[in-house]
Design a protein around this motif. Structure first.
Motif, PDB file in Angstrom:
ATOM      1  N   ALA A 129     -38.849 -21.894 -69.682  1.00 55.11           N
ATOM      2  CA  ALA A 129     -37.729 -22.770 -70.006  1.00 55.11           C
ATOM      3  C   ALA A 129     -38.188 -24.226 -69.922  1.00 55.11           C
ATOM      4  O   ALA A 129     -39.091 -24.552 -69.156  1.00 55.11           O
ATOM      5  N   PHE A 130     -37.537 -25.077 -70.713  1.00 60.02           N
ATOM      6  CA  PHE A 130     -37.900 -26.500 -70.709  1.00 60.02           C
ATOM      7  C   PHE A 130     -36.636 -27.334 -70.618  1.00 60.02           C
ATOM      8  O   PHE A 130     -35.737 -27.229 -71.453  1.00 60.02           O
ATOM      9  N   ASP A 131     -36.567 -28.194 -69.569  1.00 60.30           N
ATOM     10  CA  ASP A 131     -35.365 -28.995 -69.328  1.00 60.30           C
ATOM     11  C   ASP A 131     -35.565 -30.483 -69.600  1.00 60.30           C
ATOM     12  O   ASP A 131     -34.712 -31.304 -69.252  1.00 60.30           O
ATOM     13  N   GLY A 132     -36.686 -30.855 -70.220  1.00 60.95           N
ATOM     14  CA  GLY A 132     -36.937 -32.250 -70.531  1.00 60.95           C
ATOM     15  C   GLY A 132     -37.928 -32.921 -69.604  1.00 60.95           C
ATOM     16  O   GLY A 132     -38.300 -34.083 -69.825  1.00 60.95           O
ATOM     17  N   ASN A 133     -38.381 -32.223 -68.559  1.00 58.06           N
ATOM     18  CA  ASN A 133     -39.386 -32.775 -67.647  1.00 58.06           C
ATOM     19  C   ASN A 133     -40.709 -32.899 -68.398  1.00 58.06           C
ATOM     20  O   ASN A 133     -41.328 -31.911 -68.766  1.00 58.06           O
ATOM     21  N   ILE A 134     -41.159 -34.149 -68.629  1.00 57.75           N
ATOM     22  CA  ILE A 134     -42.338 -34.365 -69.462  1.00 57.75           C
ATOM     23  C   ILE A 134     -43.587 -33.750 -68.849  1.00 57.75           C
ATOM     24  O   ILE A 134     -44.531 -33.395 -69.568  1.00 57.75           O
ATOM     25  N   ASP A 135     -43.625 -33.592 -67.522  1.00 54.59           N
ATOM     26  CA  ASP A 135     -44.788 -32.984 -66.881  1.00 54.59           C
ATOM     27  C   ASP A 135     -44.918 -31.502 -67.233  1.00 54.59           C
ATOM     28  O   ASP A 135     -45.988 -30.911 -67.083  1.00 54.59           O
ATOM     29  N   GLU A 136     -43.805 -30.883 -67.665  1.00 48.28           N
ATOM     30  CA  GLU A 136     -43.821 -29.466 -68.024  1.00 48.28           C
ATOM     31  C   GLU A 136     -43.954 -29.257 -69.533  1.00 48.28           C
ATOM     32  O   GLU A 136     -44.048 -28.120 -69.991  1.00 48.28           O
ATOM     33  N   TRP A 137     -43.948 -30.340 -70.318  1.00 53.33           N
ATOM     34  CA  TRP A 137     -43.906 -30.205 -71.772  1.00 53.33           C
ATOM     35  C   TRP A 137     -45.121 -29.493 -72.347  1.00 53.33           C
ATOM     36  O   TRP A 137     -44.996 -28.587 -73.164  1.00 53.33           O
ATOM     37  N   LEU A 138     -46.313 -29.899 -71.965  1.00 55.65           N
ATOM     38  CA  LEU A 138     -47.515 -29.328 -72.573  1.00 55.65           C
ATOM     39  C   LEU A 138     -47.622 -27.826 -72.322  1.00 55.65           C
ATOM     40  O   LEU A 138     -47.974 -27.064 -73.234  1.00 55.65           O
ATOM     41  N   SER A 139     -47.326 -27.398 -71.102  1.00 55.51           N
ATOM     42  CA  SER A 139     -47.407 -25.962 -70.816  1.00 55.51           C
ATOM     43  C   SER A 139     -46.337 -25.204 -71.593  1.00 55.51           C
ATOM     44  O   SER A 139     -46.598 -24.107 -72.115  1.00 55.51           O
ATOM     45  N   PHE A 140     -45.118 -25.778 -71.711  1.00 58.04           N
ATOM     46  CA  PHE A 140     -44.070 -25.132 -72.502  1.00 58.04           C
ATOM     47  C   PHE A 140     -44.459 -25.078 -73.979  1.00 58.04           C
ATOM     48  O   PHE A 140     -44.354 -24.037 -74.629  1.00 58.04           O
ATOM     49  N   ARG A 141     -44.934 -26.213 -74.518  1.00 59.04           N
ATOM     50  CA  ARG A 141     -45.274 -26.284 -75.939  1.00 59.04           C
ATOM     51  C   ARG A 141     -46.352 -25.272 -76.314  1.00 59.04           C
ATOM     52  O   ARG A 141     -46.212 -24.517 -77.282  1.00 59.04           O
ATOM     53  N   ASP A 142     -47.440 -25.221 -75.548  1.00 58.64           N
ATOM     54  CA  ASP A 142     -48.554 -24.344 -75.882  1.00 58.64           C
ATOM     55  C   ASP A 142     -48.165 -22.877 -75.790  1.00 58.64           C
ATOM     56  O   ASP A 142     -48.571 -22.058 -76.625  1.00 58.64           O
ATOM     57  N   LEU A 143     -47.360 -22.526 -74.768  1.00 58.29           N
ATOM     58  CA  LEU A 143     -46.937 -21.131 -74.622  1.00 58.29           C
ATOM     59  C   LEU A 143     -45.976 -20.742 -75.740  1.00 58.29           C
ATOM     60  O   LEU A 143     -46.095 -19.651 -76.323  1.00 58.29           O
ATOM     61  N   TYR A 144     -45.041 -21.625 -76.084  1.00 56.44           N
ATOM     62  CA  TYR A 144     -44.080 -21.329 -77.143  1.00 56.44           C
ATOM     63  C   TYR A 144     -44.782 -21.200 -78.500  1.00 56.44           C
ATOM     64  O   TYR A 144     -44.450 -20.310 -79.297  1.00 56.44           O
ATOM     65  N   ALA A 191     -37.489 -31.804 -84.447  1.00 59.64           N
ATOM     66  CA  ALA A 191     -36.719 -32.737 -83.612  1.00 59.64           C
ATOM     67  C   ALA A 191     -37.201 -32.693 -82.166  1.00 59.64           C
ATOM     68  O   ALA A 191     -37.348 -33.733 -81.511  1.00 59.64           O
ATOM     69  N   VAL A 192     -37.476 -31.500 -81.664  1.00 61.19           N
ATOM     70  CA  VAL A 192     -37.967 -31.365 -80.288  1.00 61.19           C
ATOM     71  C   VAL A 192     -39.367 -31.969 -80.162  1.00 61.19           C
ATOM     72  O   VAL A 192     -39.669 -32.681 -79.190  1.00 61.19           O
ATOM     73  N   MET A 193     -40.226 -31.711 -81.135  1.00 59.89           N
ATOM     74  CA  MET A 193     -41.588 -32.259 -81.101  1.00 59.89           C
ATOM     75  C   MET A 193     -41.575 -33.785 -81.167  1.00 59.89           C
ATOM     76  O   MET A 193     -42.326 -34.461 -80.448  1.00 59.89           O
ATOM     77  N   LYS A 194     -40.729 -34.339 -82.022  1.00 63.50           N
ATOM     78  CA  LYS A 194     -40.665 -35.802 -82.166  1.00 63.50           C
ATOM     79  C   LYS A 194     -40.226 -36.459 -80.868  1.00 63.50           C
ATOM     80  O   LYS A 194     -40.698 -37.542 -80.510  1.00 63.50           O
ATOM     81  N   ARG A 195     -39.319 -35.805 -80.132  1.00 62.75           N
ATOM     82  CA  ARG A 195     -38.794 -36.395 -78.902  1.00 62.75           C
ATOM     83  C   ARG A 195     -39.772 -36.304 -77.736  1.00 62.75           C
ATOM     84  O   ARG A 195     -39.919 -37.249 -76.952  1.00 62.75           O
ATOM     85  N   PHE A 196     -40.496 -35.175 -77.611  1.00 63.35           N
ATOM     86  CA  PHE A 196     -41.276 -34.955 -76.394  1.00 63.35           C
ATOM     87  C   PHE A 196     -42.794 -34.955 -76.595  1.00 63.35           C
ATOM     88  O   PHE A 196     -43.532 -35.131 -75.636  1.00 63.35           O
ATOM     89  N   ASN A 197     -43.278 -34.745 -77.816  1.00 63.41           N
ATOM     90  CA  ASN A 197     -44.722 -34.661 -78.035  1.00 63.41           C
ATOM     91  C   ASN A 197     -45.304 -36.052 -78.284  1.00 63.41           C
ATOM     92  O   ASN A 197     -45.816 -36.356 -79.352  1.00 63.41           O
ATOM     93  N   ASP A 198     -45.242 -36.907 -77.268  1.00 61.30           N
ATOM     94  CA  ASP A 198     -45.632 -38.319 -77.363  1.00 61.30           C
ATOM     95  C   ASP A 198     -46.973 -38.524 -76.654  1.00 61.30           C
ATOM     96  O   ASP A 198     -47.045 -38.518 -75.426  1.00 61.30           O
TER      97      ASP A 198
END
Length: 244
Positions: A129-144, A191-198
């Motif tokens: 699950a991903f709640d917007g915590n940027i520290d968790e983004w990369l692990s969420f993105r790669d697994l998804y 939309a999700v990538m544009k917001r968090f994949n910075d």
């Protein structure tokens, strides 16, 4: 998706919708009549046609409801859309199971013919699950990406269901207004990538992490010089190299 137009008469659109629903009914009857001897290829061609009909029927229904002479109080089309959706998902799940049968039988046959000690059943990987915590983004993105987004055999509409199920809070609010359709999935993911994949944000976080490292401890030792005087000297401990 076909362009929506008001130039076509309501009657012509209704006739078109009736014909499309008739083609879908043919596929639905085939699904109900499937048996063990039904070839997987027959299921495959109908599966491809059914996805095309899904888009065409939804487009036709929307065009009818946008006509100037359409009766807004007539709920028949919204009811038909709901019924069609239930039948579509049931038929698609059964067709997918039929398509996968030959592959499962082949895998079972190979397992029985060539047993090895390396044939170990791996544990199922749970989506994060991903709640917007940027520290968790990369692990969420790669697994998804690995489990859902890059799966070529997974329909876009089902990917959208998985994506919404993974997101919480702010990330979920980005796509909540989008209907779960094949066409909207890529819009939602973008939309999700544009917001968090910075990438710039990640670099700032890495620099901040360097500044947050704890201070290296220093120790004092007693040192005797040549004339017998005792002095205190500072001993610097070696700093281990940063891992890359």
């Amino acid at each position: 998706m076909a362009p929506i137009t008001r130039n076509t008469s309501l009657k012509a659109l209704q006739t078109r919708l009736k014909a499309l629903l008739g083609m879908f009914d043919d596929i639905y009857r085939f699904v109900d009549s499937m048996g063990e001897d039904t070839p997987a290829t027959a299921a495959t061609v109908r599966l491809e046609k059914m996805d095309e009909l899904w888009d065409q029927i939804n487009d036709a229904t929307m065009e009818i409801e946008m006509q100037d002479d359409f009766d807004d109080d007539n709920e028949i089309y919204s009811r038909k859309r709901s019924e069609f959706g239930d039948r579509y998902y049931r038929a698609k799940s059964l067709l997918l199971e039929k398509v996968k049968e030959p592959e499962e039988k082949l895998n079972l046959s190979n397992t029985n013919q060539q047993p090895t000690h390396e044939d170990v059943r791996l544990p199922q990987i749970k989506l994060q699950a991903f709640d917007g915590n940027i520290d968790e983004w990369l692990s969420f993105r790669d697994l998804y990406l690995s489990l859902i987004h890059c799966k070529t055999d997974l329909p876009e509409v089902e990917k959208f269901h998985y994506l919404k199920g993974c997101l919480i809070g702010e990330p979920r609010s980005l796509i909540d207004s989008l209907a779960i359709t094949k066409a909207n999935y890529q819009i939602a993911w973008d939309a999700v990538m544009k917001r968090f994949n910075d990438s710039k944000m990640f670099k700032r976080r890495q620099v901040q992490a360097l500044f947050d490292l704890p201070n290296v401890a220093r120790e004092s030792v007693v040192k005797v010089v040549d004339n017998g005087t005792v002095e205190l000297a500072t001993l610097s401990l070696p700093v281990p190299p940063l891992e890359r």
